[in-house]
Design a protein around this motif. Structure first.
Motif, mmCIF file in Angstrom:
data_model
loop_
_atom_site.group_PDB
_atom_site.id
_atom_site.type_symbol
_atom_site.label_atom_id
_atom_site.label_comp_id
_atom_site.label_asym_id
_atom_site.label_seq_id
_atom_site.Cartn_x
_atom_site.Cartn_y
_atom_site.Cartn_z
ATOM 1 N N CYS A 175 19.980 -2.286 3.613
ATOM 2 C CA CYS A 175 20.519 -0.933 3.484
ATOM 3 C C CYS A 175 19.419 0.087 3.220
ATOM 4 C CB CYS A 175 21.554 -0.880 2.363
ATOM 5 S SG CYS A 175 22.919 -2.052 2.546
ATOM 6 N N GLN A 176 18.184 -0.403 3.096
ATOM 7 C CA GLN A 176 16.998 0.438 2.957
ATOM 8 C C GLN A 176 16.973 1.179 1.624
ATOM 9 O OE1 GLN A 176 17.132 2.774 6.553
ATOM 10 N NE2 GLN A 176 16.454 1.068 7.817
ATOM 11 N N VAL A 177 17.699 2.282 1.527
ATOM 12 C CA VAL A 177 17.677 3.128 0.327
ATOM 13 C C VAL A 177 19.077 3.152 -0.277
ATOM 14 C CG1 VAL A 177 17.234 5.434 -0.585
ATOM 15 C CG2 VAL A 177 15.840 4.539 1.306
ATOM 16 N N MET A 226 0.812 -1.213 0.000
ATOM 17 C CA MET A 226 0.000 0.000 0.000
ATOM 18 C C MET A 226 0.846 1.264 0.000
ATOM 19 S SD MET A 226 -3.046 -1.008 2.695
ATOM 20 C CE MET A 226 -3.737 0.664 2.575
ATOM 21 N N ALA A 227 2.164 1.136 0.022
ATOM 22 C CA ALA A 227 3.048 2.308 0.094
ATOM 23 C C ALA A 227 2.934 3.165 -1.163
ATOM 24 C CB ALA A 227 4.494 1.858 0.293
ATOM 25 N N GLU A 228 3.171 4.436 -0.996
ATOM 26 C CA GLU A 228 3.148 5.375 -2.108
ATOM 27 C C GLU A 228 4.302 5.108 -3.069
ATOM 28 O OE1 GLU A 228 0.805 7.966 -2.451
ATOM 29 O OE2 GLU A 228 -0.198 6.939 -0.789
ATOM 30 N N THR A 229 4.114 5.516 -4.300
ATOM 31 C CA THR A 229 5.215 5.458 -5.272
ATOM 32 C C THR A 229 5.941 6.796 -5.363
ATOM 33 O OG1 THR A 229 3.665 5.992 -7.065
ATOM 34 C CG2 THR A 229 4.114 3.656 -6.633
ATOM 35 N N ASP A 230 5.295 7.872 -4.906
ATOM 36 C CA ASP A 230 5.906 9.193 -4.891
ATOM 37 C C ASP A 230 5.414 9.957 -3.662
ATOM 38 O OD1 ASP A 230 7.317 11.453 -5.520
ATOM 39 O OD2 ASP A 230 5.869 12.160 -7.025
ATOM 40 N N PRO A 231 6.271 10.087 -2.645
ATOM 41 C CA PRO A 231 7.639 9.576 -2.567
ATOM 42 C C PRO A 231 7.663 8.058 -2.386
ATOM 43 C CG PRO A 231 7.019 10.585 -0.492
ATOM 44 C CD PRO A 231 5.905 10.856 -1.434
ATOM 45 N N ASN A 232 8.669 7.444 -2.969
ATOM 46 C CA ASN A 232 8.748 5.988 -3.039
ATOM 47 C C ASN A 232 8.805 5.345 -1.656
ATOM 48 O OD1 ASN A 232 9.211 3.307 -3.720
ATOM 49 N ND2 ASN A 232 11.348 3.632 -4.269
ATOM 50 N N LEU A 289 7.168 9.221 10.232
ATOM 51 C CA LEU A 289 6.812 8.597 8.959
ATOM 52 C C LEU A 289 7.434 7.207 8.868
ATOM 53 C CD1 LEU A 289 7.439 11.671 6.602
ATOM 54 C CD2 LEU A 289 5.249 10.909 7.562
ATOM 55 N N TRP A 290 6.688 6.277 8.250
ATOM 56 C CA TRP A 290 7.128 4.884 8.106
ATOM 57 C C TRP A 290 7.199 4.530 6.628
ATOM 58 C CZ3 TRP A 290 8.402 2.496 12.644
ATOM 59 C CH2 TRP A 290 7.921 3.089 13.819
ATOM 60 N N TRP A 291 8.249 3.782 6.230
ATOM 61 C CA TRP A 291 8.558 3.566 4.820
ATOM 62 C C TRP A 291 8.805 2.087 4.508
ATOM 63 C CZ3 TRP A 291 9.356 8.039 1.651
ATOM 64 C CH2 TRP A 291 9.327 9.256 2.347
ATOM 65 N N SER A 292 8.502 1.723 3.267
ATOM 66 C CA SER A 292 8.882 0.420 2.722
ATOM 67 C C SER A 292 9.064 0.586 1.215
ATOM 68 C CB SER A 292 7.818 -0.646 3.017
ATOM 69 O OG SER A 292 8.264 -1.923 2.592
ATOM 70 N N PRO A 293 10.241 1.065 0.788
ATOM 71 C CA PRO A 293 10.450 1.408 -0.629
ATOM 72 C C PRO A 293 10.538 0.184 -1.532
ATOM 73 C CG PRO A 293 12.479 1.661 0.631
ATOM 74 C CD PRO A 293 11.414 1.366 1.622
ATOM 75 N N ASP A 294 10.294 0.417 -2.798
ATOM 76 C CA ASP A 294 10.390 -0.610 -3.830
ATOM 77 C C ASP A 294 11.134 -0.008 -5.017
ATOM 78 O OD1 ASP A 294 10.075 -2.888 -5.306
ATOM 79 O OD2 ASP A 294 7.957 -2.558 -5.791
ATOM 80 N N PRO A 295 12.334 -0.513 -5.331
ATOM 81 C CA PRO A 295 12.981 -1.693 -4.759
ATOM 82 C C PRO A 295 13.637 -1.386 -3.422
ATOM 83 C CG PRO A 295 14.396 -0.740 -6.416
ATOM 84 C CD PRO A 295 13.118 0.053 -6.462
#
Length: 250
Positions: A204-206, A32-38, A71-77
C-alpha cells in the motif's frame, strides 16, 4: 499511493540522479532514501516498462505531481496489507451480501486508472497520476504486468482499483469510489483472488486511515525488502481476466 506527494519542490541537490537514457540504470539502495521527506530516494529517469519493473523489484515506486520532476520513493516504514489480515466490517459484509454490485478483473483498466486520476478527493488538490503515468501503466497492463478490479452497478463503473503484480507481490497504486464502499468491495475481491493464488502481500506504499481501517499495517523497510525479495521470486498461478460471480457473498 492514496495521497498526493508532499507539496512543494524538495531539495534535489543531494539525490541520486538516474540516467535518462538507459532504463537498466540501477537504483541506489533504499537505505539511502531521505528521512525528510520520508523515503525520497532518486530523481530522473523515465517511466519505461523496464525501469518501472526494476523499481518495484527493488522496493521503489514513482510518485510525483505535474509540477515536479520524476521522483522515486522507498519510505520507512512501508504499509502492507497481508491477505489473511484484511478487516471487513459488519456493514461492508452486509453490502457484499446484497449482491447489488458485479465485480470484474482486467476488463476496463484504462477506465479505472483514468477514474483514479480524475475523481475528486478530500483535502487533495490535483492528482499524482499524470498523463505520463497513465500512459506508462496502460502499457504495463497491455504487457500483463498491471491489473485492475472493476465494480459495476447497473452497467456503470462505480469503483475500482489498479496495481502491478510481480511474482507473489501486488503493488497497489490507487483506488476510487463513485458510490459508497465500492473501492472497499474491489479490495475485498482482490484480496480473495490473491489469497487463493498464494500472494504474500499487497504493498500500500504510504499509510492512510482508510487503509489502516481495512487491516493494513506498518512494516520496517528492511523487513519489507526481505519479504519483497522473496515474493518476486515466488511463482504463482492466477487467472486475471474474469467476472467474480461470487460478489454477493464473502
Amino acid at each position: 499511493a492514496e495521497t498526493t506527494p508532499p507539496a512543494g519542490q524538495p531539495d534535489l541537490s543531494m539525490l541520486f540522479s538516474l540516467d535518462g537514457t538507459d532504463p537498466d540504470t540501477p537504483f541506489p539502495p533504499p537505505s539511502m532514501a531521505e528521512t525528510d521527506p520520508n523515503g525520497l530516494l532518486a530523481v530522473g529517469g523515465d517511466l519505461s516498462e523496464t525501469r518501472l519493473l526494476n523499481a518495484y523489484r527493488s522496493g521503489i515506486f514513482p510518485w510525483f505531481s505535474d509540477n515536479q520532476p520524476l521522483l522515486w520513493w522507498s519510505p520507512d516504514p512501508r504499509t502492507l496489507l497481508f491477505p489473511d489480515r484484511l478487516h471487513v466490517s459488519r456493514s461492508l459484509r452486509k453490502t457484499l451480501r446484497k449482491g447489488t454490485f458485479r465485480v470484474t478483473f482486467d476488463t476496463a483498466f484504462d477506465r479505472v486508472i483514468r477514474s483514479c486520476a480524475e475523481i475528486p478527493r478530500t483535502e487533495q488538490d490535483g492528482t499524482w497520476i499524470t498523463t505520463g503515468m497513465l500512459q506508462a501503466y496502460s502499457e504495463l497492463h497491455r504487457h500483463g504486468h498491471a491489473h485492475s478490479v472493476e465494480v459495476w452497478r447497473d452497467g456503470e463503473l462505480a469503483g475500482g482499483l489498479y496495481g502491478v503484480a510481480i511474482g507473489a507481490a501486488f503493488y497497489g497504486e490507487s483506488m476510487f469510489s463513485r458510490q459508497p464502499d465500492t473501492s472497499k468491495i474491489a479490495l475485498v475481491k482482490l484480496v480473495d483472488k490473491l489469497a487463493t493464488a498464494g500472494f504474500l502481500f499487497i504493498d500500500c506504499q504510504v499509510g492512510t486511515e482508510h487503509l489502516i481501517s481495512l487491516g493494513a499495517e506498518s512494516v520496517d523497510r528492511s523487513e519489507f525488502l526481505e519479504l519483497n525479495s522473496r515474493a518476486i521470486e515466488t511463482a504463482v498461478m492466477i487467472a486475471w481476466k474474469q467476472t467474480d460471480e461470487s460478489s454477493v457473498k464473502r
